[in-house]
Design a protein around this motif. Structure first.
Motif, PDB file in Angstrom:
ATOM      1  N   ASP A 319       0.845  -1.194   0.000  1.00 58.34           N
ATOM      2  CA  ASP A 319       0.000   0.000   0.000  1.00 58.34           C
ATOM      3  C   ASP A 319       0.884   1.250   0.000  1.00 58.34           C
ATOM      4  O   ASP A 319       1.141   1.867   1.045  1.00 58.34           O
ATOM      5  N   ASP A 321       0.450   4.301  -1.217  1.00 56.26           N
ATOM      6  CA  ASP A 321      -0.177   5.578  -0.832  1.00 56.26           C
ATOM      7  C   ASP A 321      -0.210   5.733   0.681  1.00 56.26           C
ATOM      8  O   ASP A 321       0.087   6.813   1.210  1.00 56.26           O
ATOM      9  N   ARG A 322      -0.552   4.662   1.378  1.00 59.37           N
ATOM     10  CA  ARG A 322      -0.606   4.726   2.840  1.00 59.37           C
ATOM     11  C   ARG A 322       0.800   4.906   3.430  1.00 59.37           C
ATOM     12  O   ARG A 322       0.994   5.654   4.392  1.00 59.37           O
ATOM     13  N   ILE A 323       1.780   4.228   2.836  1.00 61.16           N
ATOM     14  CA  ILE A 323       3.169   4.362   3.293  1.00 61.16           C
ATOM     15  C   ILE A 323       3.642   5.809   3.161  1.00 61.16           C
ATOM     16  O   ILE A 323       4.207   6.382   4.106  1.00 61.16           O
ATOM     17  N   ASN A 325       1.875   8.506   3.004  1.00 63.34           N
ATOM     18  CA  ASN A 325       1.149   9.329   3.960  1.00 63.34           C
ATOM     19  C   ASN A 325       1.794   9.270   5.340  1.00 63.34           C
ATOM     20  O   ASN A 325       1.978  10.296   6.007  1.00 63.34           O
ATOM     21  N   ARG A 326       2.160   8.067   5.762  1.00 62.34           N
ATOM     22  CA  ARG A 326       2.796   7.902   7.077  1.00 62.34           C
ATOM     23  C   ARG A 326       4.178   8.566   7.109  1.00 62.34           C
ATOM     24  O   ARG A 326       4.547   9.226   8.081  1.00 62.34           O
ATOM     25  N   ARG A 329       4.089  12.268   7.419  1.00 67.30           N
ATOM     26  CA  ARG A 329       3.689  12.703   8.753  1.00 67.30           C
ATOM     27  C   ARG A 329       4.781  12.433   9.790  1.00 67.30           C
ATOM     28  O   ARG A 329       4.575  12.630  10.989  1.00 67.30           O
ATOM     29  N   HIS A 331       6.379   9.477  10.433  1.00 67.44           N
ATOM     30  CA  HIS A 331       6.383   8.166  11.061  1.00 67.44           C
ATOM     31  C   HIS A 331       7.559   7.318  10.579  1.00 67.44           C
ATOM     32  O   HIS A 331       8.052   7.485   9.458  1.00 67.44           O
ATOM     33  N   ILE A 333       8.209   3.538   9.473  1.00 70.37           N
ATOM     34  CA  ILE A 333       7.377   2.409   9.034  1.00 70.37           C
ATOM     35  C   ILE A 333       8.276   1.212   8.678  1.00 70.37           C
ATOM     36  O   ILE A 333       9.469   1.368   8.412  1.00 70.37           O
ATOM     37  N   TRP A 441       7.788   8.360  -3.156  1.00 65.15           N
ATOM     38  CA  TRP A 441       8.258   9.247  -2.089  1.00 65.15           C
ATOM     39  C   TRP A 441       8.892  10.515  -2.671  1.00 65.15           C
ATOM     40  O   TRP A 441       8.653  11.626  -2.186  1.00 65.15           O
ATOM     41  N   GLU A 479       4.100   0.470  12.322  1.00 63.90           N
ATOM     42  CA  GLU A 479       3.253  -0.144  11.306  1.00 63.90           C
ATOM     43  C   GLU A 479       4.122  -0.784  10.227  1.00 63.90           C
ATOM     44  O   GLU A 479       5.052  -0.161   9.703  1.00 63.90           O
ATOM     45  N   PHE A 481       4.262  -2.879   6.521  1.00 60.94           N
ATOM     46  CA  PHE A 481       3.506  -3.069   5.276  1.00 60.94           C
ATOM     47  C   PHE A 481       4.063  -4.240   4.485  1.00 60.94           C
ATOM     48  O   PHE A 481       5.243  -4.528   4.549  1.00 60.94           O
TER      49      PHE A 481
END
Length: 481
Positions: A319, A321-323, A325-326, A329, A331, A333, A441, A479, A481
């Motif tokens: 995922d 897009d979710r990566i 986003n994190r 912010r 994070h 991951i 990224w 998190e 992935f």
């Protein structure tokens, strides 16, 4: 079909080879969850058998020669009962062969390279009796032209210094290498005088057997640990560069293959790359890589090398897009996707990642990893952008060399105190899925690199399976992935 095995020493491993293709290769520790596990286990064997059934097993040591050295050094037990070892994992009905330890190292490097000829240097702590060997390779032929023999070992010297400063030998030498940048090599002359009777690389003669360390060295107990590290690193670098110069002057090939546990010293590797334009280090150059090397040594032929992604496969959608986003912010991951890396370094399939910019990136990652605060991390960068950020002109896909960072203040997490970075360049050929993530990224952040380290906690094996990943995620609140 051939099964190579490295066992009965640190970091047991297996590799399955068929018709010149490496079908699978893995570390025992990833399955047992015991760091540097020296034994084999049935879970590992079951995964290997899903790729095929070997007709022959080849071990990366010669038992009688190894036992003679163990007798000399006082190690016990003298003999490894290989039939019992194989019986414990259900493989005792398969025919066995044995090849030399340093021949396995040399073969792993040369037969996975693109070279048709090479000068090969193997340096480790000890393998049977050899501690450093030089080989001349041409076509399918390898000829040993020089060897240092136990207890004369630059590898044992470095491991004893690792233990001397309170680190774990055969595991944490890379930390000693990192410490060296914080010290000065002011103890070199004293060390050479105390630990060596003769210093004429590639030949050396040890004054003491350092197999069990050197805690008896009183003078060092009043010295800075960082100065000890810097001095030990200087001595290893001196040995390797002088040996490489000797090889360049006395052997015909313009290609260097470097193998053995000492080839994990990326600072020293970078000096060798200044002596030889063409250098190949298989990304698992230590004893674990000898499971591939044993196969290559028996076959005496090129293996199809497509990269180190040879272990357990986690095949699921990433995922991206979710990566992104994190990461945007702030994070940290984890990535556990695709086939696990064969070797000690995570290269995008079992990685922890974060934004390399900002003052707190290194501190946050070291807190999660439970590591020393001074230790930096590696940048994984889109290959075509690497020269804009680092003083480098060639790709470096396996984190084997260090390069000067052009803007260390902007990227404190990936630059050491000496402004160098252990760079991983990423192309579509190296790792398509990781490349896709880096491209996304870059598009979102205008930064073509991520900070990359292994998906584990200090002292633990890398995450292997998806179940391992979930355990890591739940235990450390990262998190994956």
């Amino acid at each position: 079909m051939l099964l190579g095995i490295n066992a009965d020493n640190h970091d047991a491993s297996m590799a399955l080879v068929d018709d010149g293709k490496i079908l699978w290769a893995a570390h025992s520790e990833r399955y047992s969850r015991i760091k540097n596990d020296s034994t084999l286990n049935r879970q590992m064997v079951e995964e290997m058998l899903s790729f095929g059934t070997p007709k022959t097993i080849v071990f990366s040591d010669r038992p009688i020669i190894k036992s003679s050295r163990k007798l000399f050094s006082g190690e016990r037990p003298l003999f490894t009962r290989y039939k019992n070892l194989l019986s414990s994992i259900g493989l005792d009905k398969i025919e066995c062969e044995f090849v030399g330890h340093h021949l396995s190292h040399a073969s792993a490097g040369y037969f996975t390279s693109k070279f048709n000829d090479a000068s090969i240097l193997v340096v480790d702590s000890i393998g049977e009796w050899d501690t450093a060997t030089i080989w001349k390779a041409s076509g399918r032929n390898l000829k040993k032209v020089m060897s240092c023999r136990y207890p004369n070992s630059i590898g044992l010297f470095y491991s004893s210094m690792t233990q001397y400063v309170g680190l774990k030998p055969n595991e944490e030498e890379y930390i000693l290498m990192g410490m060296a940048a914080y010290g000065e090599p002011i103890l070199v002359d004293k060390m050479l005088r105390i630990f060596f009777d003769d210093w004429n690389p590639p030949k050396i003669k040890a004054k003491h057997n350092l197999h069990r360390g050197c805690q008896w060295w009183e003078e060092g107990k009043t010295a800075s640990q960082f100065d000890i590290a810097a001095s030990a690193q200087f001595i290893v670098e001196s040995y390797l560069t002088r040996t490489a110069e000797w090889m360049k002057n006395n052997l015909p090939s313009k290609n260097l293959v470097f193998m053995g546990g000492v080839a994990l010293n990326c600072v020293a590797n970078s000096l060798l790359a200044k002596i030889y334009d063409n250098i190949h280090i298989m990304p698992n150059p230590g004893d674990a890589g000898n499971s591939i090397g044993a196969c290559a040594a028996l076959l005496r032929d090129k293996l199809e090398w497509t990269g180190p992604y040879l272990g357990t496969n986690i095949d699921q959608e990433l995922d991206i897009d979710r990566i992104i986003n994190r990461l945007l912010r702030g994070h940290v991951i984890g990535i556990a996707n695709g086939r696990a890396e064969f070797g000690p370094r995570a290269l995008g399939n079992r990685s922890l990642l974060c934004d390399p910019r900002g003052k707190n990136s290194k501190e946050r990652m070291n807190f999660i990893k439970m590591r020393q605060k001074f230790r930096p991390f590696a940048p994984a960068i889109l290959a075509e952008h690497a020269s804009n950020y680092f003083d480098m002109t060639k790709d470096s896909p396996y984190m084997q060399f260090v390069y000067n960072c052009k803007d260390p203040k902007s990227f404190p997490g990936i630059s050491h105190i000496d402004n160098t970075s252990r760079v991983q360049t990423v192309t579509k050929e190296d790792n398509p899925r990781f490349r896709e993530l880096l491209e996304a990224w870059y598009k979102a952040s205008d930064c073509p690199m991520l900070m990359n380290t292994s998906l584990n906690i200090k002292g633990q094996p890398l995450v292997n399976s998806w179940n391992d990943a979930l355990v890591f995620q739940n235990k450390y609140s990262v998190e994956v992935f």
